[in-house]
Scaffold this active site. Sequence first.
Site, short mmCIF file in Angstrom:
data_model
loop_
_atom_site.label_atom_id
_atom_site.label_comp_id
_atom_site.label_asym_id
_atom_site.label_seq_id
_atom_site.Cartn_x
_atom_site.Cartn_y
_atom_site.Cartn_z
N GLN A 193 -4.10 -4.95 6.90
CA GLN A 193 -5.17 -5.83 6.42
C GLN A 193 -5.19 -7.16 7.15
O GLN A 193 -6.24 -7.71 7.42
CB GLN A 193 -5.02 -6.09 4.90
CG GLN A 193 -5.31 -4.89 4.03
CD GLN A 193 -6.73 -4.34 4.17
OE1 GLN A 193 -7.65 -5.06 4.55
NE2 GLN A 193 -6.91 -3.06 3.90
N HIS B 236 0.87 -1.18 0.00
CA HIS B 236 0.00 0.00 0.00
C HIS B 236 0.91 1.24 0.00
O HIS B 236 2.06 1.17 0.46
CB HIS B 236 -0.82 -0.07 1.30
CG HIS B 236 -1.84 1.00 1.50
ND1 HIS B 236 -1.51 2.26 1.94
CD2 HIS B 236 -3.19 0.99 1.35
CE1 HIS B 236 -2.63 2.97 2.06
NE2 HIS B 236 -3.65 2.22 1.70
N ASP C 153 3.58 -4.68 7.69
CA ASP C 153 2.37 -3.87 7.60
C ASP C 153 1.18 -4.83 7.78
O ASP C 153 0.83 -5.56 6.86
CB ASP C 153 2.32 -3.18 6.23
CG ASP C 153 1.00 -2.46 6.00
OD1 ASP C 153 0.09 -2.57 6.86
OD2 ASP C 153 0.86 -1.79 4.96
N LYS D 20 -9.63 -0.65 10.97
CA LYS D 20 -9.91 -1.84 10.16
C LYS D 20 -10.19 -3.04 11.05
O LYS D 20 -10.47 -4.14 10.57
CB LYS D 20 -8.72 -2.13 9.24
CG LYS D 20 -8.49 -1.02 8.21
CD LYS D 20 -7.38 -1.38 7.26
CE LYS D 20 -6.76 -0.19 6.57
NZ LYS D 20 -7.55 0.35 5.48
N CYS E 54 -5.06 2.85 -3.23
CA CYS E 54 -3.77 3.28 -2.68
C CYS E 54 -2.68 2.24 -2.96
O CYS E 54 -1.80 2.00 -2.12
CB CYS E 54 -3.84 3.56 -1.18
SG CYS E 54 -4.95 4.89 -0.77
C1 LIG Z 1 -2.16 -2.87 3.50
C2 LIG Z 1 -2.43 -1.49 4.03
N1 LIG Z 1 -1.44 -0.79 4.60
C3 LIG Z 1 -1.62 0.43 5.11
C4 LIG Z 1 -2.85 1.05 5.06
C5 LIG Z 1 -2.98 2.43 5.62
O1 LIG Z 1 -3.80 2.41 6.76
P1 LIG Z 1 -4.22 3.77 7.47
O2 LIG Z 1 -4.80 4.64 6.39
O3 LIG Z 1 -5.24 3.34 8.47
O4 LIG Z 1 -2.99 4.37 8.06
C6 LIG Z 1 -3.91 0.39 4.47
C7 LIG Z 1 -5.22 1.04 4.35
O5 LIG Z 1 -6.03 0.73 3.50
C8 LIG Z 1 -3.70 -0.91 3.94
O6 LIG Z 1 -4.68 -1.59 3.35
#
Ligand SMILES: Cc1ncc(COP(=O)(O)O)c(C=O)c1O
Length: 403
Positions: A199, A118, A196, A222, A360
């Site tokens: 998800q 992401h 990360d 999430k 994203c």
């Molecule tokens: C795999 C992954 N990483 C990072 C993020 C970023 O999360 P946040 O916007 O809650 O910081 C997301 C959000 O969709 C995501 O799906």
Amino acid sequence: MIDYRENFPLLRRIYAEHPLQYFDNAATAPKPQVVIDAVNDYYNLHNANVHRGPNFLAEEATTLYEDARLSVADFIGAQREEIIFTAGTTASINLVARSWGETNLKKGDVVALSRAEHHANIVPWLQLKEKIGIVLEYIDINEDGTFNTESLDKIFAQPKLRFLAITLASNVLGQYYDLKPIIKRAKSLGVISLVDAAQGISHRPLNVKELGADFLAFSGHKLFAPSGIGVLYGRQELLEDMSPFLGGGGMIAEVLEQSYLPAELPDKFEAGTPNIEGAIALGAAIKFIKKIGWTEIVSREKFLSDYFLEKIQELDFVQVLGGEVNRLPLFSLVLKDLHPHDVADLLGERGIIVRAGHHCAQTLHDYFQVPATLRASLSFYNTKEEIDYFINSLLEIKALLQS
Ligand SMILES: Cc1ncc(COP(=O)(O)O)c(C=O)c1O
């Protein structure tokens, strides 16, 4: 079958005479009543800053906040000192890039990412590339969503590899990765790892010590908790060595006119008034998940995932990105001769919430040479009937747009 939808007030909404059907859990999950109650209770009964005033309100707020930290630590198998409350995954990754990265990486050092990242796990490293000249290398992804082993071997053979920043589950491919062997390999080469888990965290149990990660980031929203709260897990020795990213109240032991002494972990990384109600509600969300239980969550999601795949594969105008093994109930769909934004709009008219675009993950869409997809992301509380309604709606919308 238990109807878990009843836990979520949002799902009682009717839009244009259609009951709300929420297939956008990967963007943000709906909040169960117990989480909403936790936020309300904080404001109705406590409303005090933490670690500060010597009064019962402040003591109650501090206890609730620190209890939430203990719940998070227990949830992922960490020590309380290793749990830093942040604003979310993005904030957590930026903290590591700035605080650990700027001190420990230098020009020419290699940071490895996967092509399934992401933007939150790409841009902070691109910023570091601009600032100090690190080199970014990307692990290739196979058509079935798995990591390409040749590409992995090539990256691990880089003598200047210092850091691995990798996703636990792709927000586009739905692939849940077995990161244990990759992290073990990184560790054997002295490479520090960051996972990360934005998800992955809401779909499978996770233990940071078993996973072996040095850092791990996730967001509350999430995981059925409010937005604006997230977690950075960091191995204690690493966090001890790092300088605080933000300075201010709450993160200090002592402040003199010309110097300061940072507080102990975890306070050292929590400058300013934190998102107290968010942290407390994250604790409530974890309790909610534990009550349902991982066995139930994993088996329901497997059923939903298999059923969705079976039904969607019957449609000749739809291609699903990614593979079938180790798949979360998350599907990015390439629609032949239909624009995903148009379809998402029309699904919305039928009460179905989905997302359209590159989610994203522009580099991943570029890699697979698709400009945009329609993403349906489900959770354990979704139902077979909802999938049927979604499939029928897709067919109707196709007929409508192509008539
Ligand atoms: C795999 C992954 N990483 C990072 C993020 C970023 O999360 P946040 O916007 O809650 O910081 C997301 C959000 O969709 C995501 O799906």
